[in-house]
Write an enzyme that holds these catalytic residues in place. Structure first.
Site, PDB file in Angstrom:
ATOM      1  N   GLU A   1      17.255 -32.486  -6.575  1.00  0.00           N
ATOM      2  CA  GLU A   1      18.516 -33.187  -6.312  1.00  0.00           C
ATOM      3  C   GLU A   1      18.804 -34.232  -7.377  1.00  0.00           C
ATOM      4  OE1 GLU A   1      15.326 -35.668  -4.248  1.00  0.00           O
ATOM      5  OE2 GLU A   1      15.682 -33.578  -4.795  1.00  0.00           O
TER       6      GLU A   1
ATOM      7  N   ASP B   1      20.502 -39.554  -8.313  1.00  0.00           N
ATOM      8  CA  ASP B   1      19.691 -38.911  -7.280  1.00  0.00           C
ATOM      9  C   ASP B   1      20.480 -38.915  -5.972  1.00  0.00           C
ATOM     10  OD1 ASP B   1      16.689 -38.004  -6.789  1.00  0.00           O
ATOM     11  OD2 ASP B   1      17.365 -39.087  -5.013  1.00  0.00           O
ATOM     12  N   ILE B   2      20.512 -37.778  -5.287  1.00  0.00           N
ATOM     13  CA  ILE B   2      21.191 -37.698  -3.989  1.00  0.00           C
ATOM     14  C   ILE B   2      20.329 -38.414  -2.950  1.00  0.00           C
ATOM     15  CG2 ILE B   2      22.120 -36.155  -2.238  1.00  0.00           C
ATOM     16  CD1 ILE B   2      22.474 -34.037  -4.377  1.00  0.00           C
TER      17      ILE B   2
END
Length: 569
Positions: A484, A441-442
């Site tokens: 994301e 996950d960003i």
């Protein structure tokens, strides 16, 4: 009960007749068993896999059986065929299980000869001298220069690079630039060295560029911008500079789809619709050589290289100076070829109508024309079916790619990843191999979107997708799972191995910078949760494996982000 005197001689004669028939039947069965025992037994080892996965293997197999069917051999051998699955599972995996498999399957078979086709099978057989001891070995088209095995006869085809390169100015005299496409592997580099040497006589009028150190994406992009004075020489390419692998057939189809320049090649199996051809090594001719070896005939490699061109591709590029002895694939038949015998029939009837019975001549010649047309149709049907199959395969491949690819990043989407997780879990359970999954996950992505806008957010997603793709092995798969969030599937990887890979990916992403207006740069970090499949009484499902990775990701974000957390069972 007593039989009448008349019937006793008849019964005795019938008994003798039945006994004689039984003896004749036993003699016939014994002769058949003796012939079966004396029948020549030969084993053929193919390197590349099944005919469905390898066009080259399909051509070799076709040439072998066409040659066997076309000749009236005194006695056909008993042919056993085995295939290494190099195209589908890779070199090492296809080699590991072959030796015990052959030893077990042919324990009771006395072979008269073993023939290997191509380099993988040749290397395997030569490295196992204890397998089938004393059986004559023939290494056909083994792909190793100046190699002379001590345990058999080497029948290697030396590529005629002079004619391979010379076919380009011969067919396309206006070409000023030739782009040679290959890969960094030693085998392809050996071919490139041969092309370099053969290109020297043309150095004053033709520039040669070598594209062997780029990614597949760069190859197709650059090929799409080639000019009218350029030609492409495609060598059998399996990988690119990033380590990504693809089959030569896949590279050929994609290159033909994007290149405005004519694409030449050096091997018959790469002449797909859109590939022009050239002076190539013929798979069918190699198969015919193997057929002669199987029958104990002398092996002659003359003629296995020849000019073969795709007629529609030549028409498309307006190249009409083809060698007169060239084989033309997919060529439409002209009036003379379609109605040759009818024309001859009419002319003959006019000349001899005074001497022959007209009706009889017409019937005989009509039958002859019909048989010739039927034979031509039978010979050309397989080529037409193959062409239509390849066109359908290209269309299906494109549709499948659209359905399983994320449009923003170009990597796999959620559907493709979900299907692949199920397949790899089944494979891991069957072979008891490890399997790991990373959920990425960003960090602070909503803040990036809210602060700099969705365009910058999209740039961040694309940059992270590229970094994840570049950092994986060829057998791994990365997909955008939503927003994301990304998922990475790593077959043959334990939890610790996957954790190390996740750390390297995290470090790589931390060095990414997104440039925005005003000279500002946005740095990126990721959080990674790692889970591994366990071989336990209640095996993993795709959802359970994803839930454990998501739980580890949640822990990584709670502990401050920009970190990797290894999940537990």
């Amino acid at each position: 009960m007593e039989h009448p005197p008349l019937f006793s001689p008849l019964l005795r004669r019938a008994g003798w007749l039945l006994a004689a028939c039984a003896l004749c039947l036993l003699a016939v069965l014994a002769a058949g068993q003796a012939r079966a025992a004396e029948q020549r037994k030969v084993l053929v080892l193919y390197s590349l896999g099944s005919e469905a996965s390898s066009a080259w293997q399909r051509l070799v197999h076709k040439g072998l059986h066409d040659e066997m069917a076309s000749r009236r051999w005194s006695e056909a051998p008993n042919v056993f065929e085995e295939r290494f699955d190099f195209i589908r599972v890779g070199e090492q995996a296809s080699l590991d299980s072959m030796e015990p498999y052959l030893r077990t399957k042919y324990a009771g078979v006395k072979l008269d000869a073993i023939v290997t086709e191509n380099y993988l099978a040749a290397g395997f057989l030569n490295s196992h001298p204890g397998l089938f001891p004393g059986v004559p070995r023939y290494y056909v088209n083994h792909g190793r220069r100046n190699w002379r095995p001590g345990d058999g006869e080497a029948l290697e085809v030396a590529p005629d690079y002079g004619r391979i390169v010379g076919a380009i100015p011969l067919v396309a005299p206006n070409v000023k630039r030739v782009v040679v496409v290959g890969d960094p592997t030693p085998r392809v580099q050996e071919w490139i060295a041969g092309v370099r040497a053969a290109s020297r006589p043309y150095s004053k009028q033709i520039t040669f560029d070598y594209w062997d150190k780029q990614s597949f994406a760069d190859l197709y992009r650059r090929a799409g911008m080639l000019g009218d004075d350029t030609a492409v020489l495609l060598l059998a390419t399996y990988s690119d500079s990033t380590g990504a692998r693809a089959s030569p057939a896949e590279v050929a189809r994609k290159l033909a789809a994007v290149s405005p320049a004519p694409v030449f090649t050096h091997v018959e199996s790469l002449i797909y619709p859109g590939i022009l051809g050239g002076y190539v090594l013929s798979g069918e001719a190699i198969g015919r050589v193997i057929a002669r070896i199987l029958h104990g005939q002398p092996a002659d490699l003359g003629g296995v290289q020849r000019y073969i061109f795709d007629y529609p591709a030549a028409e498309r590029h307006q190249l009409y100076k083809l060698p007169p002895d060239a084989v033309l694939l997919n060529r439409p038949m002209g009036v003379w070829e379609l109605y040759r015998w009818q024309i001859i029939l009419v002319g003959t009837l006019i000349l001899i109508q005074a001497a022959l019975i007209t009706v009889l001549v017409r019937v005989l010649r009509s039958r002859r024309v019909a048989l010739a047309a039927l034979n031509d149709e039978r010979n050309n049907l397989e080529d037409r079916v193959l062409q239509r199959t390849l066109e359908l395969l290209m269309a299906n491949t494109k549709l499948e790619q659209l359905a399983t690819t994320d449009p923003l990043t170009g990597i796999a989407n959620r559907r493709r990843m979900t299907e692949q997780i199920a397949k790899e879990l089944d494979r891991a359970r069957r072979y008891r191999h490890p399997l790991a999954l990373l959920m990425v996950d960003i960090d602070h992505f909503k803040r990036i979107n809210d602060t700099y806008g969705h365009d910058v957010g999209d740039q961040a997603i694309v940059a992270v997708a590229g970094a994840l793709s570049a950092g994986l092995r060829s057998i791994d798969l990365v997909a955008r799972f939503g927003g994301e969030e990304f998922v990475l599937l790593m077959p043959e990887a334990s939890l610790e191995t996957a954790g190390g890979a996740a750390e390297r990916l995290r470090e790589t992403v931390s060095q990414l910078r997104i440039e925005i207006d005003g000279g500002l740069e946005v740095s990126l970090t990721i959080s990674v949760g790692v889970a591994a499949s366990y071989l336990q009484e209640a095996p993993d499902s795709p959802s359970s494996l994803l839930m454990r990775a998501d739980k580890a990701l949640y822990q990584a974000k709670n502990e401050g982000r920009d970190r990797v957390v290894l999940g537990t069972a």
